[in-house]
Design a protein around this motif. Sequence first.
Motif, PDB file in Angstrom:
ATOM      1  N   TYR A 154     -11.529  13.684  -2.518  1.00  0.00           N
ATOM      2  CA  TYR A 154     -11.791  12.473  -3.295  1.00  0.00           C
ATOM      3  C   TYR A 154     -12.654  12.760  -4.520  1.00  0.00           C
ATOM      4  CZ  TYR A 154      -9.700   9.838   0.505  1.00  0.00           C
ATOM      5  OH  TYR A 154      -8.805   9.340   1.415  1.00  0.00           O
ATOM      6  N   SER A 187     -11.350  11.897  -8.256  1.00  0.00           N
ATOM      7  CA  SER A 187     -12.178  11.083  -9.145  1.00  0.00           C
ATOM      8  C   SER A 187     -12.461  11.794 -10.457  1.00  0.00           C
ATOM      9  CB  SER A 187     -13.489  10.721  -8.444  1.00  0.00           C
ATOM     10  OG  SER A 187     -14.292   9.914  -9.259  1.00  0.00           O
ATOM     11  N   TYR A 203     -10.246   4.096  -4.131  1.00  0.00           N
ATOM     12  CA  TYR A 203     -11.673   4.425  -4.091  1.00  0.00           C
ATOM     13  C   TYR A 203     -12.062   5.480  -5.128  1.00  0.00           C
ATOM     14  CZ  TYR A 203     -16.306   4.495  -1.972  1.00  0.00           C
ATOM     15  OH  TYR A 203     -17.650   4.380  -1.760  1.00  0.00           O
ATOM     16  N   LEU A 224     -12.304   3.696  -8.366  1.00  0.00           N
ATOM     17  CA  LEU A 224     -13.502   2.869  -8.446  1.00  0.00           C
ATOM     18  C   LEU A 224     -14.720   3.709  -8.812  1.00  0.00           C
ATOM     19  CD1 LEU A 224     -15.036   0.206  -8.008  1.00  0.00           C
ATOM     20  CD2 LEU A 224     -15.160   0.788  -5.566  1.00  0.00           C
ATOM     21  N   VAL A 225     -14.870   4.858  -8.168  1.00  0.00           N
ATOM     22  CA  VAL A 225     -16.007   5.742  -8.466  1.00  0.00           C
ATOM     23  C   VAL A 225     -15.912   6.274  -9.886  1.00  0.00           C
ATOM     24  CG1 VAL A 225     -17.128   7.921  -7.841  1.00  0.00           C
ATOM     25  CG2 VAL A 225     -16.360   6.357  -6.042  1.00  0.00           C
ATOM     26  N   ALA A 251     -20.884   8.349  -5.704  1.00  0.00           N
ATOM     27  CA  ALA A 251     -20.000   7.914  -4.624  1.00  0.00           C
ATOM     28  C   ALA A 251     -20.794   7.561  -3.369  1.00  0.00           C
ATOM     29  CB  ALA A 251     -18.982   8.998  -4.306  1.00  0.00           C
ATOM     30  N   THR A 291     -22.290   4.194  -3.908  1.00  0.00           N
ATOM     31  CA  THR A 291     -21.234   3.185  -3.831  1.00  0.00           C
ATOM     32  C   THR A 291     -20.807   2.947  -2.386  1.00  0.00           C
ATOM     33  OG1 THR A 291     -20.441   3.918  -6.003  1.00  0.00           O
ATOM     34  CG2 THR A 291     -18.956   2.548  -4.701  1.00  0.00           C
ATOM     35  N   SER A 292     -20.720   4.005  -1.594  1.00  0.00           N
ATOM     36  CA  SER A 292     -20.335   3.861  -0.181  1.00  0.00           C
ATOM     37  C   SER A 292     -21.361   3.048   0.587  1.00  0.00           C
ATOM     38  CB  SER A 292     -20.165   5.247   0.459  1.00  0.00           C
ATOM     39  OG  SER A 292     -19.041   5.918  -0.063  1.00  0.00           O
ATOM     40  N   CYS A 322     -20.888  -0.550  -0.398  1.00  0.00           N
ATOM     41  CA  CYS A 322     -19.703  -1.133   0.243  1.00  0.00           C
ATOM     42  C   CYS A 322     -19.977  -1.440   1.711  1.00  0.00           C
ATOM     43  CB  CYS A 322     -18.518  -0.182   0.121  1.00  0.00           C
ATOM     44  SG  CYS A 322     -17.787  -0.080  -1.530  1.00  0.00           S
ATOM     45  N   THR A 365     -13.005   7.111   2.476  1.00  0.00           N
ATOM     46  CA  THR A 365     -12.454   5.781   2.211  1.00  0.00           C
ATOM     47  C   THR A 365     -12.928   4.728   3.203  1.00  0.00           C
ATOM     48  OG1 THR A 365     -10.488   6.387   3.501  1.00  0.00           O
ATOM     49  CG2 THR A 365     -10.372   6.660   1.101  1.00  0.00           C
ATOM     50  N   LEU A 417     -14.960   1.424   1.844  1.00  0.00           N
ATOM     51  CA  LEU A 417     -14.125   0.443   1.148  1.00  0.00           C
ATOM     52  C   LEU A 417     -13.082  -0.145   2.079  1.00  0.00           C
ATOM     53  CD1 LEU A 417     -13.515  -0.945  -1.530  1.00  0.00           C
ATOM     54  CD2 LEU A 417     -11.976   0.960  -2.094  1.00  0.00           C
ATOM     55  N   THR A 428      -5.898   1.759  -0.748  1.00  0.00           N
ATOM     56  CA  THR A 428      -7.044   2.519  -0.258  1.00  0.00           C
ATOM     57  C   THR A 428      -6.631   3.556   0.769  1.00  0.00           C
ATOM     58  OG1 THR A 428      -8.441   0.578  -0.609  1.00  0.00           O
ATOM     59  CG2 THR A 428      -9.327   2.306   0.811  1.00  0.00           C
TER      60      THR A 428
END
Length: 591
Positions: free
Chosen positions: A61, A65, A89, A92-93, A108, A111-112, A115, A155, A158, A188
């Motif tokens: 990921y 990204s 995801y 989004l990052v 990330a 952000t995790s 979420c 993931t 999210l 996702t």
Amino acid sequence: MALEAVARPGGRYIAVAVVAVPLLFVVGGLAIRYAAFASISAEPGFAAYAQALCRWDCAWYVDISEHGYERFPIPGQSNVGRWGFFPLYPMLVAAIRSVFPLPTILLASITSIACSYAACLVAWPLLEKNMRAYVLYCAFLLSGPFSFHFTTFLTEPLFVLLTSCVFLALKRSSYLTAGLLSALLSATRLVGVLVVFATVIQMFRDYRAKGGSALSFPRWVLGRPDLLVAILISPAGLFAYILFLYLTVGDGFAFLHVQRAFGRVAGNPLAFIWDGLSAVPTTGWLPTAPQWSALAALIGLALSAVLAVRRQYGAALFCACCIILPLITNLASMVRYVVGLAPLTILLTTLLSASKLTFLRLWVSSWAPAISRPSRGSGAILPWSSTPGPHRRAASLGRYTLAAVLAGAEIIILALALNPDVNADYRAYYIDRTTTCLNRDAVGSYTLGQTVSFRSDGAKKAAGMRVCGWSGPVADGTHSLGETSRLRLDIRPLRDGLTATLQMAAVIRPPQITQRVVISVNGVRVHAVTLSGKEPRTVSFVIPPAALAKAKTLDIAFDYLDGIPPSPAASNIYKRSIKLLSFRLDPVEPG
């Protein structure tokens, strides 16, 4: 959602608790994990901590990204593309990184956590505002033994958030909102598209509660263009990704076909579970990783059955499918797949929060037959029983048009995906699976009379010659991988043949004590040999002029007839047959 209690007397304090409880567990969980990290790491700091927790799929990921998805052929002569990992995801990052230029893994991780915190807030009404269950749920998600999965670049954060939002929307019969959220969920993870079944089941239950009959349900849905839009928009994220892959790779189902490169093969889920449970520890009493995975699958399916018993049919079907679908291939990542299913963790925390008496009452009531059912003749108002006004008629026509556009677009995208525009090498390896060796454009330089080592000391020279079907090199040579291996090198035109001298050793595992190898050059079979024993053996053969013709490259294929898989359920791309230690070509002297 969680703050609706503010409007009621005393609700302000409840709202503060709802917001504060997960925040406390965010801080507590972070402190616990960071303390464990700091106790074994010489490099302090949150960035180093975030990087240390980036394991398994996390690295994929991060690459998506930062670099996006590859085209074909994959750079670096790899057969493993990023296509199997869904884009929402990482996108989004990447979007957040464009605003805050921080390291990807650091951003990330933040952000995790955000979420997961939001997922807790959304779970409050799904838990029927049960504070005891809410505390357990927040503890599980943010500071429990599996909280690692919800605080790094995977993931799950999210996925849990969107899943909770979908079921909250369904709880409120907000079908269009549920459809839009389902579209995001399907972008996702692949199994996210399955939540559309929960939406249809909830529609059916609501319709039956209003007195409609099961037979008239399809007609009711067709008469409600808003419901058609909600259903058809649910897989939009998946179809958008399919279209993207078709335009960039030529194969809309590349996310499925690339699973072969990861060694995933379809099998019997029950056999995978049994194999996992049978992998007993050699020392100690703690379960092995396969046993944990098998137990997670069984517990997840059992909880899905409890959801069904409690008449949460949509959630039960969704969770069961999300477990069974990956279980068809193997047990890999099964623990995080199960703990990442919000309906299961919500159910579990609800049951754990209840007293014994309450739990017994809930269990008995869940099995008890319904005391009363709505009368089918209750005079429910059906959508076609009233005459809509001109504005409603126009809005209805617009929704039907949107539903038709969605259906048409998805049919076209599906048709494109079913007719991939790929070359023969891609089709043979990924789609038809007629070879385990993905042909690439690798061509190594070579000077006649030179001996090339395929051990660790010759890695640089041998790397350019290896096309596919090889692993290594290591100290005892370069190991074959799969049922075919290939070498390719650049040579000057020759009128006479060549003498090839190879040093090889068989990979044996009783009762398999020999390895048959068929060697072809430029498509012409030139030699066959049977290797036995573990000691290296020198194999020499002549490459005739007919195999060389006027070719500027020498393409040497090794086909293995007795490859040994690492396990009975393993993919054939992992079969082992020989170890190549050295390679040499000499011109045949004119006779």
